[in-house]
Structures are given as structure tokens and as C-alpha cells.
Scaffold this motif. Structure first.
Motif, PDB file in Angstrom:
ATOM      1  N   ALA A 108      30.997 -35.657  58.989  1.00 25.86           N
ATOM      2  CA  ALA A 108      30.292 -34.795  58.036  1.00 25.86           C
ATOM      3  C   ALA A 108      31.030 -33.498  57.714  1.00 25.86           C
ATOM      4  CB  ALA A 108      28.883 -34.500  58.555  1.00 25.86           C
ATOM      5  N   PRO A 109      31.582 -32.753  58.689  1.00 25.35           N
ATOM      6  CA  PRO A 109      32.259 -31.497  58.334  1.00 25.35           C
ATOM      7  C   PRO A 109      33.384 -31.675  57.323  1.00 25.35           C
ATOM      8  CG  PRO A 109      31.847 -31.568  60.695  1.00 25.35           C
ATOM      9  CD  PRO A 109      31.504 -32.924  60.160  1.00 25.35           C
ATOM     10  N   THR A 110      34.194 -32.707  57.495  1.00 26.14           N
ATOM     11  CA  THR A 110      35.304 -32.940  56.560  1.00 26.14           C
ATOM     12  C   THR A 110      34.781 -33.245  55.163  1.00 26.14           C
ATOM     13  OG1 THR A 110      36.724 -33.763  58.330  1.00 26.14           O
ATOM     14  CG2 THR A 110      37.330 -34.352  56.085  1.00 26.14           C
ATOM     15  N   ILE A 111      33.727 -34.061  55.062  1.00 22.38           N
ATOM     16  CA  ILE A 111      33.153 -34.397  53.759  1.00 22.38           C
ATOM     17  C   ILE A 111      32.544 -33.165  53.110  1.00 22.38           C
ATOM     18  CG2 ILE A 111      31.320 -35.713  52.636  1.00 22.38           C
ATOM     19  CD1 ILE A 111      31.891 -37.951  54.632  1.00 22.38           C
ATOM     20  N   ILE A 112      31.838 -32.367  53.883  1.00 18.92           N
ATOM     21  CA  ILE A 112      31.251 -31.141  53.343  1.00 18.92           C
ATOM     22  C   ILE A 112      32.341 -30.228  52.788  1.00 18.92           C
ATOM     23  CG2 ILE A 112      30.040 -29.009  53.991  1.00 18.92           C
ATOM     24  CD1 ILE A 112      28.409 -30.774  55.970  1.00 18.92           C
ATOM     25  N   GLY A 113      33.469 -30.178  53.470  1.00 19.15           N
ATOM     26  CA  GLY A 113      34.571 -29.331  53.025  1.00 19.15           C
ATOM     27  C   GLY A 113      35.099 -29.706  51.653  1.00 19.15           C
ATOM     28  N   THR A 114      34.973 -30.972  51.241  1.00 16.63           N
ATOM     29  CA  THR A 114      35.461 -31.385  49.930  1.00 16.63           C
ATOM     30  C   THR A 114      34.644 -30.792  48.788  1.00 16.63           C
ATOM     31  OG1 THR A 114      34.118 -33.416  49.834  1.00 16.63           O
ATOM     32  CG2 THR A 114      36.276 -33.566  50.905  1.00 16.63           C
ATOM     33  N   PHE A 115      33.439 -30.310  49.084  1.00 14.21           N
ATOM     34  CA  PHE A 115      32.590 -29.696  48.069  1.00 14.21           C
ATOM     35  C   PHE A 115      32.827 -28.189  47.949  1.00 14.21           C
ATOM     36  CE2 PHE A 115      30.282 -33.532  49.175  1.00 14.21           C
ATOM     37  CZ  PHE A 115      29.696 -33.937  47.990  1.00 14.21           C
ATOM     38  N   LEU A 116      33.561 -27.600  48.887  1.00 16.50           N
ATOM     39  CA  LEU A 116      33.631 -26.146  49.009  1.00 16.50           C
ATOM     40  C   LEU A 116      34.998 -25.595  48.614  1.00 16.50           C
ATOM     41  CD1 LEU A 116      31.849 -25.867  52.473  1.00 16.50           C
ATOM     42  CD2 LEU A 116      30.839 -25.425  50.212  1.00 16.50           C
ATOM     43  N   PRO A 117      35.055 -24.299  48.298  1.00 17.31           N
ATOM     44  CA  PRO A 117      36.354 -23.667  48.084  1.00 17.31           C
ATOM     45  C   PRO A 117      37.217 -23.833  49.332  1.00 17.31           C
ATOM     46  CG  PRO A 117      34.584 -22.222  47.365  1.00 17.31           C
ATOM     47  CD  PRO A 117      33.936 -23.361  48.087  1.00 17.31           C
ATOM     48  N   PRO A 118      38.531 -23.892  49.170  1.00 14.95           N
ATOM     49  CA  PRO A 118      39.401 -24.077  50.339  1.00 14.95           C
ATOM     50  C   PRO A 118      39.136 -23.036  51.423  1.00 14.95           C
ATOM     51  CG  PRO A 118      40.654 -24.297  48.319  1.00 14.95           C
ATOM     52  CD  PRO A 118      39.291 -23.800  47.917  1.00 14.95           C
ATOM     53  N   GLY A 119      39.023 -23.503  52.631  1.00  7.61           N
ATOM     54  CA  GLY A 119      38.784 -22.630  53.774  1.00  7.61           C
ATOM     55  C   GLY A 119      38.881 -23.441  55.044  1.00  7.61           C
ATOM     56  N   PRO A 120      39.200 -22.802  56.158  1.00 10.54           N
ATOM     57  CA  PRO A 120      39.345 -23.540  57.416  1.00 10.54           C
ATOM     58  C   PRO A 120      38.023 -24.157  57.866  1.00 10.54           C
ATOM     59  CG  PRO A 120      39.391 -21.176  57.813  1.00 10.54           C
ATOM     60  CD  PRO A 120      39.432 -21.353  56.333  1.00 10.54           C
ATOM     61  N   ILE A 121      38.090 -25.416  58.302  1.00  9.56           N
ATOM     62  CA  ILE A 121      36.924 -26.130  58.818  1.00  9.56           C
ATOM     63  C   ILE A 121      37.245 -26.590  60.230  1.00  9.56           C
ATOM     64  CG2 ILE A 121      35.446 -28.141  58.565  1.00  9.56           C
ATOM     65  CD1 ILE A 121      35.827 -27.966  55.594  1.00  9.56           C
ATOM     66  N   SER A 122      36.404 -26.251  61.167  1.00 13.14           N
ATOM     67  CA  SER A 122      36.661 -26.591  62.566  1.00 13.14           C
ATOM     68  C   SER A 122      36.281 -28.041  62.846  1.00 13.14           C
ATOM     69  CB  SER A 122      35.861 -25.671  63.490  1.00 13.14           C
ATOM     70  OG  SER A 122      34.483 -26.038  63.497  1.00 13.14           O
ATOM     71  N   GLU A 123      36.692 -28.520  63.992  1.00 13.38           N
ATOM     72  CA  GLU A 123      36.198 -29.783  64.508  1.00 13.38           C
ATOM     73  C   GLU A 123      34.716 -29.608  64.864  1.00 13.38           C
ATOM     74  OE1 GLU A 123      37.817 -32.735  64.880  1.00 13.38           O
ATOM     75  OE2 GLU A 123      39.460 -31.794  63.761  1.00 13.38           O
ATOM     76  N   LEU A 140      23.240 -34.966  63.571  1.00 13.76           N
ATOM     77  CA  LEU A 140      23.205 -33.521  63.798  1.00 13.76           C
ATOM     78  C   LEU A 140      24.584 -33.073  64.236  1.00 13.76           C
ATOM     79  CD1 LEU A 140      21.914 -30.708  64.311  1.00 13.76           C
ATOM     80  CD2 LEU A 140      21.277 -31.535  66.597  1.00 13.76           C
ATOM     81  N   VAL A 141      25.143 -32.094  63.516  1.00 15.07           N
ATOM     82  CA  VAL A 141      26.463 -31.584  63.881  1.00 15.07           C
ATOM     83  C   VAL A 141      26.559 -30.111  63.498  1.00 15.07           C
ATOM     84  CG1 VAL A 141      27.489 -32.312  61.672  1.00 15.07           C
ATOM     85  CG2 VAL A 141      28.947 -31.968  63.670  1.00 15.07           C
ATOM     86  N   HIS A 142      27.194 -29.346  64.376  1.00 11.62           N
ATOM     87  CA  HIS A 142      27.505 -27.944  64.127  1.00 11.62           C
ATOM     88  C   HIS A 142      29.013 -27.805  63.996  1.00 11.62           C
ATOM     89  CE1 HIS A 142      23.407 -26.875  65.603  1.00 11.62           C
ATOM     90  NE2 HIS A 142      23.642 -27.829  66.498  1.00 11.62           N
ATOM     91  N   PHE A 143      29.456 -26.955  63.079  1.00 13.09           N
ATOM     92  CA  PHE A 143      30.884 -26.681  62.931  1.00 13.09           C
ATOM     93  C   PHE A 143      31.042 -25.317  62.267  1.00 13.09           C
ATOM     94  CE2 PHE A 143      29.444 -28.711  59.095  1.00 13.09           C
ATOM     95  CZ  PHE A 143      30.124 -28.095  58.062  1.00 13.09           C
ATOM     96  N   ARG A 144      32.289 -24.889  62.130  1.00 16.16           N
ATOM     97  CA  ARG A 144      32.536 -23.595  61.485  1.00 16.16           C
ATOM     98  C   ARG A 144      33.328 -23.792  60.200  1.00 16.16           C
ATOM     99  NH1 ARG A 144      33.375 -22.093  67.082  1.00 16.16           N
ATOM    100  NH2 ARG A 144      31.585 -20.851  67.759  1.00 16.16           N
ATOM    101  N   TYR A 145      32.830 -23.162  59.139  1.00 20.19           N
ATOM    102  CA  TYR A 145      33.536 -23.126  57.869  1.00 20.19           C
ATOM    103  C   TYR A 145      33.894 -21.674  57.573  1.00 20.19           C
ATOM    104  CZ  TYR A 145      34.161 -22.715  52.819  1.00 20.19           C
ATOM    105  OH  TYR A 145      34.640 -22.384  51.574  1.00 20.19           O
ATOM    106  N   ASP A 146      35.172 -21.434  57.335  1.00 21.60           N
ATOM    107  CA  ASP A 146      35.660 -20.084  57.055  1.00 21.60           C
ATOM    108  C   ASP A 146      35.239 -19.117  58.166  1.00 21.60           C
ATOM    109  OD1 ASP A 146      37.194 -18.386  55.582  1.00 21.60           O
ATOM    110  OD2 ASP A 146      35.716 -18.028  54.008  1.00 21.60           O
ATOM    111  N   GLY A 147      35.210 -19.636  59.387  1.00 19.27           N
ATOM    112  CA  GLY A 147      34.896 -18.803  60.547  1.00 19.27           C
ATOM    113  C   GLY A 147      33.424 -18.607  60.816  1.00 19.27           C
ATOM    114  N   THR A 148      32.538 -19.183  60.001  1.00 19.75           N
ATOM    115  CA  THR A 148      31.096 -18.998  60.177  1.00 19.75           C
ATOM    116  C   THR A 148      30.428 -20.312  60.571  1.00 19.75           C
ATOM    117  OG1 THR A 148      30.598 -19.441  57.843  1.00 19.75           O
ATOM    118  CG2 THR A 148      31.071 -17.156  58.471  1.00 19.75           C
ATOM    119  N   LEU A 149      29.315 -20.207  61.266  1.00 17.46           N
ATOM    120  CA  LEU A 149      28.598 -21.364  61.759  1.00 17.46           C
ATOM    121  C   LEU A 149      27.895 -22.103  60.625  1.00 17.46           C
ATOM    122  CD1 LEU A 149      27.729 -22.884  64.361  1.00 17.46           C
ATOM    123  CD2 LEU A 149      25.721 -21.382  64.432  1.00 17.46           C
ATOM    124  N   THR A 150      27.958 -23.430  60.677  1.00 18.07           N
ATOM    125  CA  THR A 150      27.265 -24.300  59.722  1.00 18.07           C
ATOM    126  C   THR A 150      26.605 -25.424  60.507  1.00 18.07           C
ATOM    127  OG1 THR A 150      28.983 -23.857  58.066  1.00 18.07           O
ATOM    128  CG2 THR A 150      27.497 -25.698  57.638  1.00 18.07           C
TER     129      THR A 150
END
Length: 257
Positions: A108-123, A140-150
Motif C-alpha cells: 500500500a505505501p508504494t501505491i499511495i506514493g504514485t498518487f502524491l508529489p515526489p517525496g520519500p516514502i518509508s518501508e 492496516l499499515v503505518h508508514f512515513r511520507y515526506d517524514g510524516t506519519l501516514t
């Protein structure tokens, strides 16, 4: 999924959040379940899937008292003008999921990242504070996008309260942020915000018999290493906008076509 399973899921999904958000989710869900039980005991209210145009003075949908236009409580209406008011009603949802989910929690985190402006996505984060769940009925998954919790969640909708029940359950408690249930492209969407002690935007979309939820924060974690909760913000606002959250949660990418 029975009520005990639902309670366990919500505890896992919100276990990392600060107390104010915990209380918002827990209180709203408890009241939502109570309303859901009452609704199932009583008669069900069917909502037609259509866009109904209400013209002032010549409304197609009239109430039984004085010819006043019928309103849809619990829904936000952002499409109105001086002469007309348009209320978009949700398209019917299946009582049970009508197709499987195709994306694992880890993907899910990698797929979510394809919808967003470029930014670091954690494991995916996976520890006692951030549990990872990946079953046929829930993700259910938690990860960080652009350094913030998602946080991303998919759960069967037939074990949850409805969008309007969640929204209406909070109306009696003015001390809590008020979630809003609206209709976007025919899908029911619950939106909520939290401004203290951390800033949070959350959306839940009902689609194909599931409730798909996304929460974006302006912090990297829920607590400091010493256990204190005055977590410093990474940025002023949550990293993901409400429009992007709705777009992602509404996408068909989560389901088998």
C-alpha cells in the motif's frame, strides 16, 4: 467480523495515536455501533443513487410539512447557488464486499506514493506501536511520507457504522472535532480533522462493501522516545491534502476489477 473483532481492529488501528484522537475514534465508533444496532432493529432507509436537483419553490422532492424541500441530514452540500441547490446522493453499496481487495498492506505505501508529489516514502512500520495487519478482510499499515506519519486501513463495511452514523454520533459532543459525511463522485466520504496536540486529516470512503481510510499527520511519530506526547511537528500541516486523501481512498486500485 464480529463486534469483538471490530473492537480489536480499531484498537490496533488507533493504538499509536495521541489521546485526543484515540477518544475521537473510540467514542465515535462506540456511539456509531449503538446507532447501527438500533438501525438494524428498526426499518432500513434506502437511499436512491442519483443526483437530485432541488429548485427553490418547485422542488421535485418535497417533505410532508408545508411543501418544504427535503434535506438529507448528515451530508455536506457544497454545490448550491442562488436559484438551485443540488444534492448528490450516494450510489447503493453492497451489503457485503462484492470483490476482493488486491493490494497487500505492505504494498500500500508504494501505491499511495504514485498518487502524491515526489517525496520519500518509508518501508511499512512494524512494531508494538505500529502493528501491521494483512488479512482477507482487513489491511492496516503505518508508514512515513515526506517524514510524516501516514496510516492506511481497509476493513469490511458491514461490521462498521455508516458514514452518516459516524458523523451524527459526534454532533452531540461539541468539544470534539466534528466529522462531515458528504458524497464525492457517488461515494460516501467521511472527513475529519484534529488540530491539537498534533494536526491530523483523516478520510474514510465506502466502496465495494469496504471502508477505506487514510490519515495524514504533521508529525513523524505519536510519542517521543521517552514516552512524552509533546511530539515536535515536522511541518505546519499534514503532508497529504484532504483532496489527495479522498482521491487515493476512492481509487479502484484497491480492488479486483
Amino acid at each position: 467480523m464480529n463486534e469483538r473483532d471490530l473492537t480489536a481492529l480499531l484498537e490496533r488501528a488507533t493504538g499509536d495515536l495521541v489521546p485526543e484522537v484515540d477518544r475521537l475514534v473510540a467514542d465515535g465508533t462506540a456511539r456509531g455501533r449503538t446507532r447501527l444496532r438500533r438501525r438494524r432493529v428498526g426499518s432500513a432507509v434506502a437511499v436512491a443513487a442519483a443526483v437530485v436537483v432541488l429548485t427553490i419553490g418547485t422542488s421535485l422532492l418535497m417533505s410532508g410539512d408545508g411543501g418544504k424541500p427535503r434535506t438529507e441530514p448528515g451530508f455536506a452540500d457544497d454545490t448550491q447557488s442562488v436559484e438551485t441547490k443540488t444534492v448528490e446522493l450516494p450510489r447503493p453499496q453492497p451489503k457485503e464486499p462484492d470483490r476482493p481487495t488486491t493490494v497487500s498492506a505492505r504494498e500500500a505505501p508504494t501505491i499511495i506514493g504514485t498518487f502524491l508529489p515526489p517525496g520519500p516514502i518509508s518501508e511499512p512500520l512494524e512494531n508494538a506501536d505500529f502493528p501491521l495487519v494483512d488479512t482477507a478482510d482487513e489491511r492496516l499499515v503505518h508508514f512515513r511520507y515526506d517524514g510524516t506519519l501516514t496510516t492506511f486501513t481497509i476493513a469490511r463495511a458491514d461490521s462498521l457504522a455508516t458514514c452518516r452514523e459516524f458523523a451524527n454520533a459526534e454532533q452531540a459532543n461539541e468539544s470534539l472535532p466534528q466529522p462531515v459525511c458528504s458524497v464525492v463522485d457517488g461515494l460516501e466520504v467521511l472527513t475529519s480533522t484534529q488540530d491539537s496536540p498534533v494536526r491530523t486529516i483523516g478520510v474514510t470512503v465506502w466502496n465495494h462493501g469496504y471502508a477505506i481510510s487514510l490519515q495524514s499527520y504533521n508529525v513523524a511519530r505519536s510519542k517521543n522516545p521517552d514516552g512524552s506526547e509533546d511530539v515536535p511537528p515536522v511541518m505546519d500541516a499534514p503532508a497529504i491534502s484532504v483532496d489527495d486523501l479522498i482521491t487515493i481512498a476512492s481509487s479502484g486500485v484497491w480492488f479486483e476489477e
